[in-house]
Structure formats: structure tokens, C-alpha cells
Design a protein around this motif. Structure first.
Motif, PDB file in Angstrom:
ATOM      1  N   GLU A 316     -20.808  61.509 -99.889  1.00 11.04           N
ATOM      2  CA  GLU A 316     -20.426  60.325-100.666  1.00 11.04           C
ATOM      3  C   GLU A 316     -21.443  59.203-100.498  1.00 11.04           C
ATOM      4  O   GLU A 316     -21.651  58.390-101.410  1.00 11.04           O
ATOM      5  N   ALA A 317     -22.100  59.168 -99.344  1.00  5.81           N
ATOM      6  CA  ALA A 317     -23.082  58.106 -99.087  1.00  5.81           C
ATOM      7  C   ALA A 317     -24.423  58.380 -99.760  1.00  5.81           C
ATOM      8  O   ALA A 317     -25.126  57.436-100.146  1.00  5.81           O
ATOM      9  N   ILE A 318     -24.786  59.644 -99.927  1.00  5.39           N
ATOM     10  CA  ILE A 318     -26.141  59.939-100.409  1.00  5.39           C
ATOM     11  C   ILE A 318     -26.193  60.565-101.796  1.00  5.39           C
ATOM     12  O   ILE A 318     -27.263  60.583-102.416  1.00  5.39           O
ATOM     13  N   ASP A 319     -25.095  61.113-102.309  1.00  9.93           N
ATOM     14  CA  ASP A 319     -25.121  61.653-103.668  1.00  9.93           C
ATOM     15  C   ASP A 319     -25.356  60.517-104.654  1.00  9.93           C
ATOM     16  O   ASP A 319     -24.662  59.494-104.606  1.00  9.93           O
ATOM     17  N   LYS A 320     -26.303  60.714-105.552  1.00 15.05           N
ATOM     18  CA  LYS A 320     -26.666  59.634-106.457  1.00 15.05           C
ATOM     19  C   LYS A 320     -26.164  59.876-107.875  1.00 15.05           C
ATOM     20  O   LYS A 320     -25.151  59.349-108.289  1.00 15.05           O
ATOM     21  N   ASP A 321     -26.882  60.696-108.619  1.00  8.79           N
ATOM     22  CA  ASP A 321     -26.562  60.861-110.033  1.00  8.79           C
ATOM     23  C   ASP A 321     -25.316  61.709-110.266  1.00  8.79           C
ATOM     24  O   ASP A 321     -24.608  61.525-111.247  1.00  8.79           O
ATOM     25  N   GLU A 322     -25.054  62.651-109.374  1.00 12.24           N
ATOM     26  CA  GLU A 322     -23.885  63.510-109.520  1.00 12.24           C
ATOM     27  C   GLU A 322     -23.471  64.048-108.163  1.00 12.24           C
ATOM     28  O   GLU A 322     -24.227  63.975-107.193  1.00 12.24           O
ATOM     29  N   GLU A 323     -22.269  64.594-108.121  1.00  8.54           N
ATOM     30  CA  GLU A 323     -21.764  65.128-106.861  1.00  8.54           C
ATOM     31  C   GLU A 323     -22.525  66.401-106.482  1.00  8.54           C
ATOM     32  O   GLU A 323     -22.820  67.237-107.323  1.00  8.54           O
ATOM     33  N   GLY A 325     -23.147  70.085-104.532  1.00 10.46           N
ATOM     34  CA  GLY A 325     -22.341  71.267-104.253  1.00 10.46           C
ATOM     35  C   GLY A 325     -21.694  71.191-102.890  1.00 10.46           C
ATOM     36  O   GLY A 325     -20.575  71.697-102.689  1.00 10.46           O
ATOM     37  N   PHE A 326     -22.367  70.571-101.923  1.00  5.41           N
ATOM     38  CA  PHE A 326     -21.777  70.395-100.598  1.00  5.41           C
ATOM     39  C   PHE A 326     -20.474  69.611-100.686  1.00  5.41           C
ATOM     40  O   PHE A 326     -19.471  69.975-100.058  1.00  5.41           O
ATOM     41  N   LEU A 327     -20.480  68.528-101.436  1.00  2.64           N
ATOM     42  CA  LEU A 327     -19.282  67.700-101.566  1.00  2.64           C
ATOM     43  C   LEU A 327     -18.172  68.460-102.273  1.00  2.64           C
ATOM     44  O   LEU A 327     -17.019  68.491-101.812  1.00  2.64           O
ATOM     45  N   ILE A 328     -18.484  69.079-103.389  1.00  2.00           N
ATOM     46  CA  ILE A 328     -17.459  69.761-104.184  1.00  2.00           C
ATOM     47  C   ILE A 328     -16.832  70.899-103.388  1.00  2.00           C
ATOM     48  O   ILE A 328     -15.599  71.036-103.339  1.00  2.00           O
ATOM     49  N   ASN A 329     -17.648  71.720-102.767  1.00  2.00           N
ATOM     50  CA  ASN A 329     -17.095  72.832-101.996  1.00  2.00           C
ATOM     51  C   ASN A 329     -16.292  72.348-100.789  1.00  2.00           C
ATOM     52  O   ASN A 329     -15.274  72.957-100.436  1.00  2.00           O
ATOM     53  N   SER A 330     -16.729  71.274-100.167  1.00  2.00           N
ATOM     54  CA  SER A 330     -15.985  70.752 -99.022  1.00  2.00           C
ATOM     55  C   SER A 330     -14.600  70.287 -99.445  1.00  2.00           C
ATOM     56  O   SER A 330     -13.605  70.533 -98.742  1.00  2.00           O
ATOM     57  N   ILE A 331     -14.515  69.618-100.584  1.00  2.00           N
ATOM     58  CA  ILE A 331     -13.214  69.189-101.090  1.00  2.00           C
ATOM     59  C   ILE A 331     -12.337  70.403-101.390  1.00  2.00           C
ATOM     60  O   ILE A 331     -11.135  70.420-101.082  1.00  2.00           O
ATOM     61  N   ARG A 356     -12.002  65.384-111.118  1.00  2.00           N
ATOM     62  CA  ARG A 356     -12.719  64.144-111.455  1.00  2.00           C
ATOM     63  C   ARG A 356     -14.217  64.277-111.170  1.00  2.00           C
ATOM     64  O   ARG A 356     -14.990  63.366-111.475  1.00  2.00           O
ATOM     65  N   MET A 357     -14.603  65.384-110.570  1.00  4.92           N
ATOM     66  CA  MET A 357     -16.011  65.638-110.289  1.00  4.92           C
ATOM     67  C   MET A 357     -16.573  66.585-111.343  1.00  4.92           C
ATOM     68  O   MET A 357     -15.838  67.150-112.145  1.00  4.92           O
ATOM     69  N   ARG A 358     -17.874  66.795-111.305  1.00  4.28           N
ATOM     70  CA  ARG A 358     -18.475  67.758-112.204  1.00  4.28           C
ATOM     71  C   ARG A 358     -18.032  69.169-111.820  1.00  4.28           C
ATOM     72  O   ARG A 358     -17.660  69.427-110.666  1.00  4.28           O
ATOM     73  N   ASP A 359     -18.099  70.066-112.771  1.00  4.87           N
ATOM     74  CA  ASP A 359     -17.731  71.454-112.496  1.00  4.87           C
ATOM     75  C   ASP A 359     -18.856  72.127-111.714  1.00  4.87           C
ATOM     76  O   ASP A 359     -20.030  72.019-112.053  1.00  4.87           O
ATOM     77  N   TRP A 360     -18.498  72.825-110.664  1.00  4.88           N
ATOM     78  CA  TRP A 360     -19.485  73.489-109.805  1.00  4.88           C
ATOM     79  C   TRP A 360     -18.895  74.818-109.351  1.00  4.88           C
ATOM     80  O   TRP A 360     -17.899  74.863-108.629  1.00  4.88           O
ATOM     81  N   GLY A 361     -19.491  75.907-109.819  1.00  5.93           N
ATOM     82  CA  GLY A 361     -19.015  77.215-109.394  1.00  5.93           C
ATOM     83  C   GLY A 361     -17.564  77.469-109.752  1.00  5.93           C
ATOM     84  O   GLY A 361     -16.796  77.972-108.919  1.00  5.93           O
ATOM     85  N   ASN A 362     -17.158  77.082-110.972  1.00  4.23           N
ATOM     86  CA  ASN A 362     -15.767  77.261-111.429  1.00  4.23           C
ATOM     87  C   ASN A 362     -14.774  76.410-110.648  1.00  4.23           C
ATOM     88  O   ASN A 362     -13.592  76.756-110.548  1.00  4.23           O
ATOM     89  N   SER A 363     -15.235  75.294-110.110  1.00  4.57           N
ATOM     90  CA  SER A 363     -14.332  74.442-109.339  1.00  4.57           C
ATOM     91  C   SER A 363     -13.208  73.881-110.199  1.00  4.57           C
ATOM     92  O   SER A 363     -12.073  73.727-109.729  1.00  4.57           O
ATOM     93  N   HIS A 364     -13.496  73.582-111.466  1.00  6.92           N
ATOM     94  CA  HIS A 364     -12.454  73.043-112.333  1.00  6.92           C
ATOM     95  C   HIS A 364     -11.383  74.088-112.629  1.00  6.92           C
ATOM     96  O   HIS A 364     -10.174  73.796-112.557  1.00  6.92           O
ATOM     97  N   ALA A 365     -11.791  75.286-112.958  1.00  9.55           N
ATOM     98  CA  ALA A 365     -10.819  76.354-113.232  1.00  9.55           C
ATOM     99  C   ALA A 365      -9.979  76.636-111.993  1.00  9.55           C
ATOM    100  O   ALA A 365      -8.754  76.842-112.084  1.00  9.55           O
ATOM    101  N   ASN A 366     -10.614  76.629-110.840  1.00  9.00           N
ATOM    102  CA  ASN A 366      -9.907  76.852-109.582  1.00  9.00           C
ATOM    103  C   ASN A 366      -8.871  75.759-109.348  1.00  9.00           C
ATOM    104  O   ASN A 366      -7.712  76.034-109.007  1.00  9.00           O
TER     105      ASN A 366
END
Length: 377
Positions: A316-323, A325-331, A356-366
Motif C-alpha cells: 500500500e505504501a509503494i504501489d503507484k499506478d496500480e495494485e 500482484g503481491f498486494l492482490i494475492n495477499s488480500i 475494488r482492485m484490478r483483476d489479477w489472475g482471476n481474482s475478481h471471479a474468485n
């Protein structure tokens, strides 16, 4: 981000025959790769004092700043001084070449300096300037190679060029139009040249091993050959966080999670002990992520939460333009841990956050599937 370096970076090494000179250069190179920057600075400044007419000392002083940039790639505070040091190298080489147009050392280091200038410009997305640097550097080094065909280390640059000039246009179509300015590449020949330098080179062998490690991992889908070169680098330079992290992610791809876990815990230990480069955010984020992931895989969920939450905090501190994969998978993993503890509202909150984040590795479908299941609708 550094993929355009292939068209830009031709690093070459050709030194005075004196044993003293070569030994000191080798010592300084090893200090740079092992992140002993103060020692390397002293080594190369003394080299400049004793061999003021050779460009190697100034070139490797610039390489200290290059590694400072590599260790914390989002930090641009070293860019200006790095560019200035490269200009100093180019200026000295031009002075030498005015008096001696066939001076191989000056040609090699001028080509290398221009290549590194382009490499950083590509990292900073200055594509046209980077391409111009590549176009300028290539004929300089080709000329040097013709003058000194027995220089084995020069194969590093040609190996990088041959491989990436063949692969990159297919991987990154946006670069394809720039290739009309460059000769075509040969992937197999590039690997052969890089391996020759990696095993038989003098001063360029470490850089050749670095490129082979990344090539086998990213493009050749061969983590076992990538591991071969990563181990060489870590054994030679055990305090280089970049090499350690590469070996760790190679272990992850191989499914050797215990080895990866041990390695990334060592990264965190060195960060706690203030080893240079280990306590930068990008290093801490990756290490916390994989340690947390391994705890989760072994159903040690309380420990997993500690490390995954730390990864989220850093991301959350260093992601700039978009989230990232580390952040999305951790959530996602935190949501799954919450479910396993029957903390349904907490799990729902995590899944809603994923949407509310971008889709990453089917994270939205999941997330959508699990929200429907948990809410019973």
C-alpha cells in the motif's frame, strides 16, 4: 522494466596486462556485486589515481550507482549522478580516441557507458532516447571487437544483443518498430555466447550469469537452468539481495517451498541486521509475501497473517499506478485464512476489497464466487 537493455547494453572489458591492474579491477567488481559500496568506491578511486589514463576506474565508479539504483528501482535519487558519471566516462574515452582512434579500451568503455545510459532510460520509460543510445553504442563495440577478436568478455554484449533482439520484438510488439534500426538477432547464438562468457570469461562472467539466470527464468521457462546460475551468483556474492531474491523465486517456481522459505527468512534477517539493500521496501515486500505464503500452505495461519499483513502494508505504501500482484494475492490469502477461522464478515470484507482492485489472475471471479457463496445469494 529493464528489457530494452538488450538493445542498449554492450558491456565489455579489456584491461592493461599488468597483474596489479587486473587484480584491483577484479577486487572492485566483486565488491560492487557483494554490495560493499564503500570498499568498491575506495578501490576504484585508488585505481583512477594510479591509472588516470584508463577509463575502467571511472566506468566502475558509475556501476556502484547503477547497483544502488537496481536495489531500489523506484528511487530516482541516484539517476542524475549516475548519468553524470557516465558522461565523464564518455568524455574521457573521446579524449583518448582523438589521439588514438583504435584504442580498444576507450571504444569498449564508451560503448558500455552509452549502453548503461540507455539501460536506465529504458527503465524510466524514455524509449526513444534509449533506442538512440542503443543505435549509438552497437557500432562502437562492434569496431572494438574487430580490433580485439580474442577478447572473450566481449561476447557478453553480443550474446545479450543476439538473444534479446530475437526474443523481445515478439514479447513486446510496441518495440518492434524500433528494430528496423538494428541487425536481426539469433537466440541460440546469443545463449551460446552468454554461456561461453559465463564459464570462461574473465571479468564479465558474473554479468553473463546474471543474464542467463533471468533468460532461463523469464523466457525459456527453465527454472532448473536458471537455478544453476542463480546458485553461482549467491555463492560468490552471498550479501547481494537481488541474487538471493532471484534464487528464492526460482525455488518457488520449482515448488521447493522449504528452500524458498529459508532463503527469504534470511533476507528478512539481514534486513533486521541492516545489511545494505535488504531493508528496501521492494525486498521486504517480496520476502514477507513468500514467507507468509509458505506458512499458509502449511496451515500455520496465525503466522501467515503476520507476514501477509506486512506485505499488504508495504504494498500500500509503494504501489503507484496500480495494485501489485503481491498486494492482490495477499488480500486473497487473508480472505481464505479468515474463512478457515470462520470469520465470515472479515472474509467478506477482504473479498469485497479484491473487487475494488484490478483483476489479477482471476481474482475478481474468485472474489465474486466466494461472496455469492458466503452471502448465500
Amino acid at each position: 522494466m529493464y528489457k530494452l537493455l538488450i538493445l542498449l547494453l554492450i558491456i565489455t572489458f579489456n584491461f592493461y596486462p599488468q597483474t596489479d591492474f587486473e587484480e584491483r579491477v577484479e577486487k572492485g567488481i566483486k565488491e560492487i556485486y557483494n554490495i560493499k559500496f564503500d570498499e568498491a568506491e575506495k578501490t576504484f578511486r585508488n585505481l583512477i589515481a594510479d591509472y588516470p589514463n584508463h577509463p575502467a576506474g571511472r566506468f566502475f565508479l558509475a556501476m556502484i550507482d547503477w547497483w544502488k539504483i537496481l536495489l531500489d528501482i523506484e528511487n530516482e535519487s541516484y539517476d542524475d549522478i549516475f548519468f553524470q558519471k557516465l558522461e565523464d566516462v564518455i568524455f574521457q574515452c573521446d579524449q583518448i580516441l582523438e589521439k588514438d582512434p583504435d584504442n580498444v579500451d576507450a571504444l569498449f568503455f564508451k560503448g558500455g557507458a552509452i549502453g548503461f545510459r540507455g539501460r536506465l532510460r529504458s527503465v524510466r520509460n524514455s524509449w526513444l532516447k534509449a533506442a538512440d543510445d542503443g543505435r549509438e553504442a552497437l557500432p562502437i563495440v562492434e569496431r572494438a571487437a574487430k580490433l580485439d577478436p580474442n577478447n572473450l568478455d566481449v561476447q557478453l554484449g553480443f550474446g545479450i544483443y543476439n538473444y534479446y533482439a530475437s526474443v523481445i520484438p515478439e514479447e513486446y510488439p510496441m518495440i518492434k518498430p524500433l528494430m528496423i534500426f538494428f541487425p536481426s538477432g539469433n537466440k541460440d547464438e546469443g545463449i551460446r555466447q552468454l554461456r561461453n562468457t559465463a564459464f570462461n570469461g574473465k571479468h564479465a562472467k558474473y554479468e553473463a550469469r546474471y543474464f542467463l539466470m533471468t533468460i532461463y527464468y523469464r523466457y525459456e521457462s527453465n527454472p532448473y537452468l536458471a537455478e544453476e546460475f542463480a546458485k553461482m551468483l549467491v555463492e560468490d556474492f552471498p550479501d547481494n539481495p537481488t541474487f538471493q531474491r532471484w534464487l528464492g523465486r526460482i525455488y518457488v517456481r520449482q515448488g521447493k517451498m522449504q528452500l524458498a522459505d529459508s532463503l527469504f527468512k534470511d533476507v528478512l534477517r539481514k534486513a533486521d541486521e541492516n545489511y545494505y539493500g535488504y531493508n528496501f521496501a521492494v525486498s521486504l515486500r517480496e520476502a514477507n509475501y513468500y514467507v507468509g505464503y509458505n506458512y499458509k500452505s502449511n496451515y500455520q495461519n496465525d503466522s501467515a497473517k503476520i507476514y501477509l499483513n506486512k506485505c499488504v502494508e508495504i504494498s500500500e505504501a509503494i504501489d503507484k499506478d496500480e495494485e501489485s500482484g503481491f498486494l492482490i494475492n495477499s488480500i486473497l490469502y487473508l480472505a481464505q485464512i479468515s474463512e478457515s477461522k470462520n470469520l465470515i464478515e472479515e472474509a467478506i470484507s477482504y473479498y469485497e476489497r479484491l473487487l475494488r482492485m484490478r483483476d489479477w489472475g482471476n481474482s475478481h471471479a474468485n472474489a465474486q464466487y466466494n461472496l455469492k457463496r458466503l452471502k448465500g445469494s
